[in-house]
Design a protein around this motif. Structure first.
Motif, mmCIF file in Angstrom:
data_model
loop_
_atom_site.group_PDB
_atom_site.id
_atom_site.type_symbol
_atom_site.label_atom_id
_atom_site.label_comp_id
_atom_site.label_asym_id
_atom_site.label_seq_id
_atom_site.Cartn_x
_atom_site.Cartn_y
_atom_site.Cartn_z
ATOM 1 N N UNK A 188 -13.534 7.232 4.798
ATOM 2 C CA UNK A 188 -14.861 5.926 4.014
ATOM 3 C C UNK A 188 -14.758 5.021 4.672
ATOM 4 N N UNK A 189 -15.282 3.913 5.085
ATOM 5 C CA UNK A 189 -15.681 2.802 5.214
ATOM 6 C C UNK A 189 -15.204 1.774 4.253
ATOM 7 N N UNK A 190 -13.867 1.822 3.275
ATOM 8 C CA UNK A 190 -13.025 1.233 2.541
ATOM 9 C C UNK A 190 -13.367 -0.116 3.460
ATOM 10 N N UNK A 191 -13.375 -1.444 2.184
ATOM 11 C CA UNK A 191 -12.428 -2.522 2.306
ATOM 12 C C UNK A 191 -10.978 -2.922 2.473
ATOM 13 N N UNK A 192 -10.216 -3.424 3.345
ATOM 14 C CA UNK A 192 -8.826 -3.350 3.057
ATOM 15 C C UNK A 192 -7.924 -3.014 1.778
ATOM 16 N N UNK A 193 -8.305 -3.897 1.027
ATOM 17 C CA UNK A 193 -8.331 -3.620 -0.415
ATOM 18 C C UNK A 193 -7.783 -2.021 -1.268
ATOM 19 N N UNK A 194 -9.161 -1.498 -0.527
ATOM 20 C CA UNK A 194 -9.585 -0.304 -0.808
ATOM 21 C C UNK A 194 -8.686 0.642 -0.794
ATOM 22 N N UNK A 195 -8.300 0.421 1.097
ATOM 23 C CA UNK A 195 -7.662 1.528 2.491
ATOM 24 C C UNK A 195 -6.126 1.717 1.145
ATOM 25 N N UNK A 196 -5.513 0.383 0.931
ATOM 26 C CA UNK A 196 -4.083 0.266 0.516
ATOM 27 C C UNK A 196 -4.363 1.016 -0.998
#
Lengths: 227, 268
Positions: free
Chosen positions: B84-92
């Motif tokens: 999903x197109x997660x924001x960077x902190x949620x990719x982490x």
């Protein structure tokens, strides 16, 4: 098992259903009490074994110990008729082939399959297996296939796997009241069949919230009995 | 019977096994070479009713009956194995969760505690869904862990309606398409099984439409969460008409052995 059941359903569906009442909507019990009692008065006609099991549960409850009650201790489904007697709303959804009772209690659904024979040997389930038919405006429901370990009521009234339950559901008071009679037949627990009655009031417009029983369990140990 | 069906699926998958198969391990997140970021095997598949089953009702506005998802994807991105197109902190955060999963200590999710699976994940459950339609309401009875959704037709949520795992669903018909908007979803579950994060700002929009003469429902899910996502995204799924299936009693609570310890799932 499933194929046999569906085959029987297909045959029986050919019989035209009688005119039914409309039980649809949200209901909640009007005359809640912890202990189910015979409509005719007195106490449930327990056998000696049934009485011993009930007395044991009552003694534990008196000490605040609900470990005999898998609903309180592990969020397992209440059996029947207990699920129909707890003090929380449920929704009746009435369709031509199935009547659904969808409970607030842990979001449990109960299905009553209409115009279908009760299977000779249903797979045991917490809610058993329920079939029904309309006799005019009365819905008669027969259930068996119950698992041992559930309770008949909140007070701890026990039953065995031999339990057979017959319910009659009908509207009263011009449709504002739903009335149910529960006939309990379990020769291991009771000396004779006996009947209790409950009444429900209509709750128009009530939206049932999402209730999650497991949220109140704090233990990190495996829950439920080791079945 | 269900066990038989599941076994048949396994046999078919291992024989036919095209894109998804045992010989093809799932990729790592975002094409990474780091093996600790390996995704869980997922698949796109069909799930048709057996031949000779009762035919579906062709009425496009009649969704009554038992429906069963085709395939099963562990991560709910725009495509198979796409994040999903997660924001960077949620990719982490997703990377952390995938690493914990691959280390055998998956982070506790709602479903592991016998809580409802949450939206949108519940719609990805590989178990049957019985849809029951009445005036003003469409009820989804999910076999898995007695998850329950009520779609209230043309009825926005009451102002003070509480957050819940499956949220409040408001539906409407647009022609032959049932459009369901769900809000008031709590943030105590993940978007998907891999661990994509969501917030209480999550809104899902499902568009259900009978296709193939009513033999399956096409569902387009649009997920919008301005807190965790860079932008909304969508994916498509099919639910297959299965009149041969009668939902069974599923009691997660009976065998709840994944209770969390310090927020980490501990399988016993």
């Amino acid at each position: 098992m499933r194929r046999v059941v569906l085959g029987a359903l297909a045959l029986l569906a050919l019989a035209a259903p009688a005119a039914a009442a409309d039980l649809g909507g949200v209901w909640s019990i009007r005359d809640y009490r912890e202990a189910l009692r015979p409509e005719a008065g007195g106490d449930p006609p327990l056998t000696p074994a049934g009485k011993a099991a009930y007395d044991k549960n009552r003694a534990m409850a008196a000490k605040g110990d609900r470990s005999f009650d898998d609903v309180a201790s592990a969020c397992l489904p209440p059996g029947l008729p207990r699920l129909m007697l707890i003090d929380k709303p449920f929704e009746v959804i009435q369709k031509p082939k199935v009547v659904y009772f969808v409970h607030q209690e842990n979001r449990l659904p109960r299905r009553v399959y209409l115009d279908e024979a009760l299977p000779a040997d249903p797979d045991p389930a917490f809610l058993g297996y329920s079939v029904g038919r309309w006799d005019g405006t009365t819905l008669t429901v027969r259930s068996s296939g119950f698992r041992a370990g559930t309770l008949l009521d909140d007070s701890g009234l026990p039953h065995s796997e031999a339990l057979k339950l017959t319910e009659t559901w009908r509207l009263a008071d011009g449709g504002d009241t739903l009335e149910a009679r529960f006939t309990i037949e379990d020769p291991q627990t009771f000396t004779r069949p006996w009947t209790a009655v409950a009444h429900y009031r209509k709750r128009p417009g009530l939206l049932i919230p999402e209730e999650v029983c497991a949220e109140r369990l704090k233990t990190t140990a495996p829950r439920g009995r080791g079945r | 019977m269900r066990e038989f069906a599941a076994a048949a699926v396994v046999v078919l998958a291992s024989c036919a096994g095209p894109a998804w198969a045992a010989q093809q391990p799932p990729p790592n997140l975002n094409g990474s070479t780091d093996p600790t970021l390996q995704l869980t095997a997922s698949r796109v598949a069909e799930n048709w009713a057996p031949e000779g089953s009762a035919p579906p009702n062709p009425d496009p506005h009649d969704l009554n009956g038992v429906w069963w998802l085709g395939g099963y994807q562990y991560m709910l991105g725009p495509e198979l194995y796409v994040m999903p197109p997660l924001k960077p902190q949620y990719v982490k955060l997703l990377e952390e969760r995938i690493r914990k999963k691959n280390a055998g200590r998956p982070e506790t999710d709602a479903a592991t505690q016998c809580f409802p699976h949450g939206m949108p994940r519940i719609m990805e459950s590989p178990y049957p869904i019985e849809i029951v339609q009445t005036d003003g309401q469409i009820t989804f009875l999910h076999e898995v862990a007695h998850n329950l959704r009520r779609i209230y037709m043309n009825r926005p949520p009451p102002a003070d309606w509480p957050l819940s795992f499956l949220g409040y669903s408001n539906g409407r018909w647009e022609g032959d398409t049932l459009v369901v908007e769900t809000t008031r979803i709590n943030d105590r579950s993940f978007i998907d099984d891999e661990g994509s994060a969501k917030s209480t700002s999550l809104k899902t929009t499902e568009r259900f439409r009978k296709v193939d003469g009513g033999r399956r429902i096409e569902m387009t899910m649009t997920i919008d969460d301005p807190v965790t996502l860079e932008h909304p995204y969508s994916y498509k799924r099919y639910y297959y008409w299965r009149p041969d299936v009668r939902p069974m009693e599923y009691v997660c609570e009976e065998n709840n052995r994944n209770a969390p310890v310090d927020g980490v799932t501990v399988a016993k």
